[in-house]
Write a protein that holds these residues in place. Sequence first.
Motif, PDB file in Angstrom:
ATOM      1  N   ALA A  77       7.901  12.487   5.963  1.00 56.28           N
ATOM      2  CA  ALA A  77       6.498  12.128   5.777  1.00 56.28           C
ATOM      3  C   ALA A  77       5.789  13.159   4.901  1.00 56.28           C
ATOM      4  O   ALA A  77       4.980  12.799   4.036  1.00 56.28           O
ATOM      5  N   PHE A  78       6.068  14.431   5.120  1.00 53.85           N
ATOM      6  CA  PHE A  78       5.449  15.472   4.292  1.00 53.85           C
ATOM      7  C   PHE A  78       5.783  15.267   2.815  1.00 53.85           C
ATOM      8  O   PHE A  78       4.896  15.310   1.958  1.00 53.85           O
ATOM      9  N   LEU A  79       7.036  15.014   2.508  1.00 55.77           N
ATOM     10  CA  LEU A  79       7.450  14.875   1.112  1.00 55.77           C
ATOM     11  C   LEU A  79       6.829  13.648   0.463  1.00 55.77           C
ATOM     12  O   LEU A  79       6.202  13.747  -0.614  1.00 55.77           O
ATOM     13  N   TYR A  80       6.968  12.489   1.099  1.00 57.25           N
ATOM     14  CA  TYR A  80       6.576  11.252   0.425  1.00 57.25           C
ATOM     15  C   TYR A  80       5.074  10.964   0.531  1.00 57.25           C
ATOM     16  O   TYR A  80       4.502  10.360  -0.385  1.00 57.25           O
ATOM     17  N   ILE A  81       4.449  11.386   1.610  1.00 56.33           N
ATOM     18  CA  ILE A  81       3.000  11.205   1.690  1.00 56.33           C
ATOM     19  C   ILE A  81       2.300  12.137   0.704  1.00 56.33           C
ATOM     20  O   ILE A  81       1.378  11.739  -0.006  1.00 56.33           O
ATOM     21  N   THR A  82       2.755  13.397   0.640  1.00 57.57           N
ATOM     22  CA  THR A  82       2.138  14.347  -0.278  1.00 57.57           C
ATOM     23  C   THR A  82       2.191  13.853  -1.714  1.00 57.57           C
ATOM     24  O   THR A  82       1.185  13.860  -2.434  1.00 57.57           O
ATOM     25  N   PHE A  83       3.349  13.395  -2.149  1.00 59.02           N
ATOM     26  CA  PHE A  83       3.511  12.998  -3.549  1.00 59.02           C
ATOM     27  C   PHE A  83       3.100  11.551  -3.814  1.00 59.02           C
ATOM     28  O   PHE A  83       3.303  11.053  -4.919  1.00 59.02           O
ATOM     29  N   LEU A 128       6.731   4.653   5.380  1.00 55.46           N
ATOM     30  CA  LEU A 128       6.569   5.556   4.247  1.00 55.46           C
ATOM     31  C   LEU A 128       6.807   4.828   2.932  1.00 55.46           C
ATOM     32  O   LEU A 128       6.115   5.065   1.941  1.00 55.46           O
ATOM     33  N   GLY A 129       7.796   3.930   2.909  1.00 59.23           N
ATOM     34  CA  GLY A 129       8.055   3.156   1.699  1.00 59.23           C
ATOM     35  C   GLY A 129       6.860   2.295   1.327  1.00 59.23           C
ATOM     36  O   GLY A 129       6.497   2.187   0.158  1.00 59.23           O
ATOM     37  N   LEU A 130       6.234   1.695   2.339  1.00 59.42           N
ATOM     38  CA  LEU A 130       5.049   0.871   2.089  1.00 59.42           C
ATOM     39  C   LEU A 130       3.902   1.731   1.578  1.00 59.42           C
ATOM     40  O   LEU A 130       3.171   1.328   0.658  1.00 59.42           O
TER      41      LEU A 130
END
Length: 462
Positions: free
Chosen positions: A147-153, A449-451
């Motif tokens: 979540a940190f990686l994909y939400i941040t970016f 996260l994908g959504l």
Amino acid sequence: MLSPTAFRCFLQAIAIPYPTMRKILRRFSKKTFQVLGTDRGLLAAYLFARIWLLADAFGQASGWDTGAHMEMLTAWPWSERFWDIRSAFYAYHPPLAFLLPRILMTMGLPDVQSVQIIAALATLASFFCIRSLLKHLDLLTKPIELAFLYITFSLPFLIYLSHAVTMDVLILLAACGALLHGWKFSDAKTERQRLLHGLLSVFWLMFALYAKYNGVLLLPLPLLIAGCSGRGKRLRRLAEAACMVAAAIALAFPWYYGRTYVQEGQFFVSNMDMEEYDKQALAGERAHRDQNPEAFWRAYFGSPPPEAQGVDRRDQGALRILNTWKDFWASSHVPHTPLSLLLSTAYMYLGGILIMIGCVHFACTVRWNTPWDRLGFVLGILFLLHFIALAAYSWQYPHAVGFVNKGVYIAPVILALGYFSVRPLILIPLEHHKKSWRRLLDISCIPFLGLFVLINHLLPVH
């Protein structure tokens, strides 16, 4: 109306599959999370979304002072290192942000597209640097880490940086590169690895200094990372980190001295000190600030007037930290759809609540022997340094119309915002749930996260 019999049948229908679902989860969830939990599916979605976003915005110049930026792409002479600072509105900046797109322009690409390609590559490289750092720290296996990686970016600010005409995307890249190689240097087990990652750390610090003046705020990164190393290694690592910082400064010093200090008598300059209109406006604004410093800070941390309270609106009557905060969730000069504006507003308020909870939780539960908490410490200190520097810059140049406290000036802060916004996920007491439900939560994290990635990129939300 649903009859009681039909309602009973419905309850039975949703109750019967539970034992079957539990068996399926036992067999399926472990293998599924091994495939998807390694973030391969998310990575594919992220790359697809980035390509789509670049194609959608290709050739559309958006950003602050785009005309001045475009002017420098052709005006900067390759043969002159110490070009006249006052020759153009953006001529006082270091050259790297103009020379990189110019390489693509020599291949026949137009100016706007060249800048956008550099921005897209820089944000993509930043993503892979942080992803590599998380893998190095063994922090890419749990939902909170993904979540940190994909939400941040996928936050609106990063989406904006990935196609905007701006220099600050290179500062973000330098911050991510310095984090990655600084940490690998601190954990290196052989002299060859230490030499390699030490040189790369120096390169990224020097890269930041040649990209923009605010790259100087990244110089403490090696020291922060070294301070998080083991007790037996701490003093040695701090000494080595200080040497890396000194090496980066030494490599950038000749250019800073020959160009800015010789011409202007100081190492860091601003075009607001050069333009006659801004100098006159600044004189009045500084006199007003000095008459009542307390009122200046009350306005800086206070609420804007009703007409400037929307997420896409900025108060031009006073410098406010809320203007900076809004920049991370919605741009003030990019057209918004009603849906993207709604999402940006929701992100701004929800993100603020989650970040406050995450900061309090971190302060109360930090443990120095875990890589996840050490990463939070480094990002938190980096956030404080940028916040203090921006406040000091706003005090030095209290020119509200010039938007001197833009969010892009502190681009690396987005890493800390992403970290502390997902940290409240630790508060979910998964250890009290059955193992099958924990697996279900692990699996459901991936499509969520994908959504999030796809929605924010394809709308896009910025």
